[in-house]
Design an enzyme around this catalytic site. Structure first.
Site, PDB file in Angstrom:
ATOM      1  N   LYS A 101       0.856  -1.192   0.000  1.00  0.00           N
ATOM      2  CA  LYS A 101       0.000   0.000   0.000  1.00  0.00           C
ATOM      3  C   LYS A 101       0.883   1.230   0.000  1.00  0.00           C
ATOM      4  CE  LYS A 101       0.870   1.178   4.481  1.00  0.00           C
ATOM      5  NZ  LYS A 101       1.779   2.307   4.783  1.00  0.00           N
ATOM      6  N   ASP A 149      -1.669  -1.318  10.701  1.00  0.00           N
ATOM      7  CA  ASP A 149      -2.205  -1.253   9.346  1.00  0.00           C
ATOM      8  C   ASP A 149      -2.596  -2.608   8.777  1.00  0.00           C
ATOM      9  OD1 ASP A 149       0.399  -2.067   9.124  1.00  0.00           O
ATOM     10  OD2 ASP A 149       0.999  -0.613   7.615  1.00  0.00           O
TER      11      ASP A 149
END
Length: 277
Positions: free
Chosen positions: A8, A136
């Site tokens: 990401k 995350d």
């Protein structure tokens, strides 16, 4: 069963305040990209044992027991009778780069175990398990663009489609410790909305107003990271920034732009910004 855990990028990253538990409240947009590891699991005879075999990019100074996939397996063993598994993890996403590779491996392994072992866990339940492993990790369960707040584990889906653009990522072979990066930043709350600025305004706005708070102090410690960012702008990027706590830097380009191979000594990845789910 095999899957390909993806990385990401952070579009904007604000460090708002330090919490009483030692963590920091942040605000950032997480966006999935196609730079992937490879993860495969095959059942073995018996129950409750995991063999992890690593290949690709070396993971320095760590044992298999430190791997988030192993930690997740042992966490689930506390409640579920899991078959013994032989797991292969091929690391292609750079470590200590701000790309979330280890978190993605854990989240994708969670989804794999849920399917392979028939655990019947809901999306929320899977998120709760992986949240204990890393802030995350939660993002990678649904793997869609989100506004991340709190430690990064509280996510809100946002409408952001960058599939008409092209991305180039450069990792300048600098591993940045996340605790060290946080130690360099003075938290500060912001009055404007990062979500609104990103979703309602074009990339021309991002260049001057969408900021990663880690950049300024890390550029002082590692000037090469800033040089990479500046070079991406020279190459024609509409927006360029360091992702996470570094040190990878990405540039978003119009499709059709020819990018010169300016960074032959570093790990690079480029591709479409199609949303991977």
């Amino acid at each position: 069963m095999i899957c390909f855990p993806n990385a990401k990028i952070n579009i904007g990253l604000r460090i708002l305040e330090k919490r009483s538990d030692g963590y920091h409240n942040i605000e950032s947009v997480f966006y999935p990209i196609g730079w992937c590891d490879a993860l495969e699991a095959i059942p073995m005879d018996g129950y409750g044992k995991i063999e992890l075999h690593l290949s690709g990019i070396p993971v320095p100074g760590r044992t298999n027991n430190d791997n988030l996939c192993v930690k997740l397996y042992k966490l689930l063993l506390k409640k579920y009778k899991l078959p013994s598994l032989r797991v292969w993890l091929h690391k292609a996403i750079p470590i200590g780069a701000g790309l979330g590779g280890g978190s993605s491996d854990a989240a994708h392994f969670m989804k794999m175990l849920n399917e392979m072992c028939g655990l019947g866990l809901t999306t929320i339940e899977m998120k709760n398990y992986v949240a204990s492993l890393g802030s995350d990790c939660v993002f990678f369960i649904e793997n869609k663009p989100v506004l991340a707040t709190s430690r990064g584990e509280v996510t809100e889906a946002i409408k952001l489609d960058l599939s008409s653009y092209f991305i180039a990522i450069v990792y300048p072979e600098i591993q940045v410790s996340t605790p060290f990066a946080y130690s360099l930043v003075t938290p500060a709350k912001c009055n404007d909305s990062l979500k609104k600025g990103i979703t309602s305004k074009g990339l021309a706005y991002w260049k001057d107003f969408v900021v990663n708070d880690f950049e300024k102090p890390l550029f002082v410690k590692h000037p090469l990271i800033e040089q990479v960012k500046n070079e991406l702008y020279t190459q024609g990027a509409l927006y360029a920034a360091m992702t996470g706590s570094g040190s990878a830097v990405f540039g978003i380009f119009d499709k059709g732009i020819n990018i010169s191979p300016t960074f032959p000594a570093y790990k690079t990845w480029s591709g479409s910004l199609n949303v991977k789910q």
